[in-house]
Scaffold this motif. Structure first.
Motif, short mmCIF file in Angstrom:
data_model
loop_
_atom_site.label_atom_id
_atom_site.label_comp_id
_atom_site.label_asym_id
_atom_site.label_seq_id
_atom_site.Cartn_x
_atom_site.Cartn_y
_atom_site.Cartn_z
N ASP A 3 0.70 -5.11 5.85
CA ASP A 3 -0.10 -3.90 5.95
C ASP A 3 0.74 -2.78 6.58
O ASP A 3 1.52 -3.03 7.51
CB ASP A 3 -1.34 -4.17 6.81
CG ASP A 3 -2.31 -3.01 6.80
OD1 ASP A 3 -2.15 -2.10 7.65
OD2 ASP A 3 -3.22 -3.00 5.96
N ASP A 32 1.77 1.24 -5.38
CA ASP A 32 2.81 0.67 -4.53
C ASP A 32 3.69 -0.35 -5.25
O ASP A 32 4.75 -0.72 -4.74
CB ASP A 32 2.21 0.03 -3.26
CG ASP A 32 1.11 -0.96 -3.55
OD1 ASP A 32 0.41 -0.80 -4.56
OD2 ASP A 32 0.93 -1.90 -2.75
N THR A 69 -1.86 -9.63 3.57
CA THR A 69 -1.97 -8.29 4.12
C THR A 69 -2.71 -8.25 5.46
O THR A 69 -2.32 -7.54 6.39
CB THR A 69 -2.67 -7.35 3.12
OG1 THR A 69 -1.94 -7.35 1.89
CG2 THR A 69 -2.77 -5.94 3.64
N SER A 104 0.80 -1.23 0.00
CA SER A 104 0.00 0.00 0.00
C SER A 104 0.83 1.28 0.00
O SER A 104 0.78 2.05 -0.96
CB SER A 104 -1.00 0.02 1.16
OG SER A 104 -1.84 -1.11 1.10
#
Length: 298
Positions: A248, A78, A206, A18
């Motif tokens: 994450d 990303d 994630t 991300s």
């Protein structure tokens, strides 16, 4: 034959999803976005171009002139944001073959990498890069052949689509699967096909199950999976080593320590991706021994 020409190694340069997440809370696992390199015999393969690609590029400056193959899963920010900062691409004499699938809107990977470097997003265009750049359109489901390396491909379940890759060489196999979201009532057949009997599977994990199913902020449709689903895939596909990947940005080192502990309890071959991690894929010394997932049956 030199020692490196008999090796199949996997190295991690960016493991975060991300957005980059630098700081004191991510020191041990790293805060760079996705980039994994594989040294397969005498060939260098690079997967995704997040900010980890910049770090990889700096390490490669002492090895020029370079020839490498760069594979993009997709072009969400990303996974491409490190490409304009990949220093070896600006140096004449280097050569890069760049692979990516055509997006649902019809744009090629070349167009999308070009567009992110146009004004007002970036000060200089892609054309300022002095290395030789050759672009190739990937057709998910069709293999790619580079000398005696077979790279199998497959669709992943992600908004805007994404591609998973399996690298086969001399009986060894390493799989790169990110970004993908699991299905509620079944395992993804494309994922199982790519992972079947693999030595190493790098899998988008994630979220935790609790985060994915959170009543306040569920993650359905966000395009990512959980480490619990990763374990299910690893068991079903007879994977040897499972690498929990695409962390994450809110998950700090302590949180990832706990994930690693729980995952390894459920699947002893599970490990956590971290920047600087190097894994070795066992291979046969015989040139005649090879394996392609497209030849297997699930």
């Amino acid at each position: 034959m030199s020692r490196i020409e008999n090796q199949f190694n996997v190295e991690f340069w960016g493991v975060r999803g991300s957005i980059p997440s630098p700081g004191s809370h991510t020191v041990r696992y790293g805060g760079n976005t996705p980039c994994v390199s594989m040294q397969v015999g005498g060939r260098r393969l690079i997967f995704d171009g997040g900010t980890g690609l910049h770090v990889l590029g700096q390490s490669l400056l002492r090895q020029m002139p370079l020839q490498a193959y760069l594979f993009f899963t997709h072009s969400h920010w990303d996974h491409i944001q490190g490409f304009p900062f990949f220093t070896p691409a600006f140096i004449k004499g280097n050569k890069f073959d760049i692979y990516g699938a055509i997006a649902p809107d019809g744009s090629t990977i070349e167009q999308r990498l070009n567009d992110q470097m146009l004004h007002p997003n970036f000060p200089v265009p892609l054309q300022i890069m002095q290395a030789s750049l050759s672009f190739h359109n990937v057709k998910p489901g069709e293999p790619i052949q580079i000398d005696d390396i077979t790279i199998d491909t497959g669709h992943l379940n992600h908004p805007g689509e994404a591609v998973g890759y399996r690298v086969n060489w001399r009986g060894g196999a390493a799989v790169y699967i990110t970004d993908t979201e699991h299905y509620a009532n079944k395992l993804d057949e494309n994922v199982l096909r790519l992972c079947h009997n693999a030595d190493i599977v790098i899998y988008d994990s994630t979220y935790t199950e609790a985060e994915y199913h959170s009543p306040k902020a569920p993650k359905y449709g966000w395009g990512h999976s959980t480490w619990q689903e990763a374990v299910k895939v690893a068991k079903a596909a007879n994977v040897k080593t499972l690498v929990i990947y695409h962390h994450d940005p809110s998950h700090n080192d302590e949180f990832l320590d706990n994930v690693g502990q729980e995952a390894s309890e459920q699947f002893p071959g599970a490990i956590m991706a971290r920047e600087g991690l190097v894994l070795h894929v066992p291979v046969s010394s015989s040139l005649s021994e090879s394996y392609s997932v497209s030849q297997s049956s699930i």
